[in-house]
Each structure stands twice: as structure tokens, then as C-alpha cells.
Scaffold this active site. Sequence first.
Site, PDB file in Angstrom:
ATOM      1  N   GLN A 204       0.840  -1.194   0.000  1.00  0.00           N
ATOM      2  CA  GLN A 204       0.000   0.000   0.000  1.00  0.00           C
ATOM      3  C   GLN A 204       0.875   1.243   0.000  1.00  0.00           C
ATOM      4  O   GLN A 204       1.748   1.414   0.853  1.00  0.00           O
ATOM      5  CB  GLN A 204      -0.948   0.070   1.188  1.00  0.00           C
TER       6      GLN A 204
ATOM      7  N   CYS B 256      -6.948   7.179   4.437  1.00  0.00           N
ATOM      8  CA  CYS B 256      -6.425   7.603   5.738  1.00  0.00           C
ATOM      9  C   CYS B 256      -6.739   9.081   5.979  1.00  0.00           C
ATOM     10  O   CYS B 256      -6.432   9.920   5.130  1.00  0.00           O
ATOM     11  CB  CYS B 256      -4.927   7.363   5.809  1.00  0.00           C
TER      12      CYS B 256
ATOM     13  N   GLY C 159     -14.431  -2.382   7.410  1.00  0.00           N
ATOM     14  CA  GLY C 159     -15.019  -1.556   8.458  1.00  0.00           C
ATOM     15  C   GLY C 159     -15.920  -2.327   9.402  1.00  0.00           C
ATOM     16  O   GLY C 159     -16.978  -2.787   8.986  1.00  0.00           O
ATOM     17  N   GLY C 160     -15.496  -2.499  10.648  1.00  0.00           N
ATOM     18  CA  GLY C 160     -16.347  -3.058  11.691  1.00  0.00           C
ATOM     19  C   GLY C 160     -16.617  -4.540  11.623  1.00  0.00           C
ATOM     20  O   GLY C 160     -17.484  -5.045  12.344  1.00  0.00           O
TER      21      GLY C 160
ATOM     22  N   GLY D  47      -9.532  -5.634   9.638  1.00  0.00           N
ATOM     23  CA  GLY D  47      -8.390  -4.930  10.193  1.00  0.00           C
ATOM     24  C   GLY D  47      -8.108  -5.295  11.627  1.00  0.00           C
ATOM     25  O   GLY D  47      -7.467  -6.304  11.914  1.00  0.00           O
TER      26      GLY D  47
END
Length: 340
Positions: A74, A104, A216-217, A237
Site C-alpha cells: 500500500q 487515511c 469496516g467493523g 483490520g
Amino acid sequence: MNTTPKTDTSIDTLDRTFSIAPMLDWTDRHYRYFARLMSAKALLYTEMVTTGAILHGKGDYLAYNTEEHPLALQLGGSNPVDLAACAKLAADRGYDEVNLNVGCPSDRVQNGRFGACLMAEPELVAQCVDAMTQVTDIPITVKTRIGIDEQDSYQFLTDFIETVNAKGCTAFTIHARKAWLQGLSPKENREIPPLDYERVYQLKRDYPQLNISINGGIKTLEEAKLHLAQLDGVMVGREAYQNPYILAQVDQQLCGIDSPIITREQVIEQMLPYIEAHLAQGGRLNHITRHIIGLFQGLPGSRGWRRHLSENAHKPNADINVVLKAAEFVDAQALAESQA
């Protein structure tokens, strides 16, 4: 709405069913080696590395272990020339993908004109993608948000996707939250803006030719399965870092691989030669143990495991015996039952 597939000269065969998110200070090469022991199929991402670090830094920011494949780099940056140079270096070093960070929200990243603030400049992102695709044959992908600040309409998102896709990006990972560029810390931006999974699902319905992953989540493989019913991939993540043994069943539950599930004891056994090699090269034990501290999360004795590693791995002469001693704190019977 334009849904005409973009013709891409490269062949993207990477399996993005499950990937581990790039996480600054967390997903270094030691963590990635550890993660790979538990899943052969997960696509691993490096921490975000800036173009300036790669081109002008003194360290080797592209170093990795060959066992980590499939592996994506990345990049953080917004200068097409610099990004192209870094993408070519990455391809030459054997990376399987280069991913551009457009998600970010930190002030430091914004000051460098990259990360989530680039959502407001889709033409520039498209130029960056185009520059990288011109010099490499590996996939160039983008990780982004669903919006920024007050620019959070679905139209804003689709305009961004269409503009970037037109220059060769056919795979996007969408963090299903918008980012507030002012007023929230990066940590708060991972928690406060509400998740909108349906918006990502709609994106896939409207652009079926694109490879769309969601981030996400997501905390369990059962949740991942629900997302995969709608999308091409799931990126996890913090849960994959703090509760890493979740990775041990990714191949079997999500990727259709009929292989034995590695036990926690086997993970430790296979880490020991890697740790010894690191120490022999002058490395410190805590460079690695900080990543494996969550291996026994939720089991009796896990607190003793964490405490022993935390109190001893940083000592000058710490070696694998610290890890072996820490493992003795975990209740053997509970461990056996958890893996039965």
C-alpha cells in the site's frame, strides 16, 4: 450511470475473498509472516508506505518474507511520477499488487496531500493510477472511503469510482464509513462515522464488472459470509490483529479449502525458527512477540501469556524461551477444548 467495463491490459487473478487491512505500525513483515501461518489464502497488505520513504529513505521499505505471498504494497502519495517509480520497484521486487491509499484521514497524511483528502481530487487519483498501470503488469487498486466531510452522497462516490476506473483501476476496497478530515482523530474516524454497508452493496450492484471489497467493523467470519453474499471480498483490520486466531479458519470457511485447521500450539512451533533467525540477525524478541500477544485471546491463562511476554520480551537477551514459558500459562485443557 456508466457501467461499461473498463478494458484492462493486465490480468488480475488475485483472490480477494479475504484480506487483512494495511495498519500502520501493525502489519509489518513479522505480523504478516505470523498471519500467513494461519491462512494460505488471505491477501496480506503492508503498512502504508509513502513514496518519499521508498525513494529517499535510508531503509529498505519494500523488504518482505517470500512466504508472505500473496502480498500487496500500500502506497501513500499523490505525485504520479513518484507513484509510478514506486509501483515499478514493487513489481520488480515481486509484489502481487500495489494499492493506493485514499482512505487515511490523519492530519499528517493530509498535509502530504494523500489519503482520504484525495477523494476530493478524483482526476488526480486517476492520473496516479494511470501512471502506475503504464509501468507495471500487476494490479493497481484503490482503498477509499464512501465519502469525506459534507461530500458524502452516493453520486460523489460513484463519480470518484467512475473517474478512477476509467484509467485502469478495476478493484476497489471501500471502508464503509465516510471520513471527517477535521475534528476527528484517525481512531475516531474508525469508530464515530456510522457504517453504511448498503451503500457498498449498491456500488457492486451498479458496477458488477468491478471487484469490490468491503472494510469496516467486521469482527467474525459469520459477518464476513454475509458480506460475501453481496460482494467480492472482505477486508478485516483490527480484529485480525487483536484476535489473530480468527485467521485459522478463513481458508476453510470462506475460501472452500479442505485442509486441517492449524492449532495455536502449531502456530507457536512454526514461529520459533522464524524468531530464532530474527534474533540471529540482531533483532529483538519484542519486535515479533508484540504481534502474537493476542493468539490466546479469550482462553483461560491468556492474561498470563500476555503479561509474561510484555514483561520479558523487551529484555536484551530475551530468546524463544520467553515464548515457551509464556505458553505455559495457558490452560492446556481449555486450549484442547477450544480446538476440538
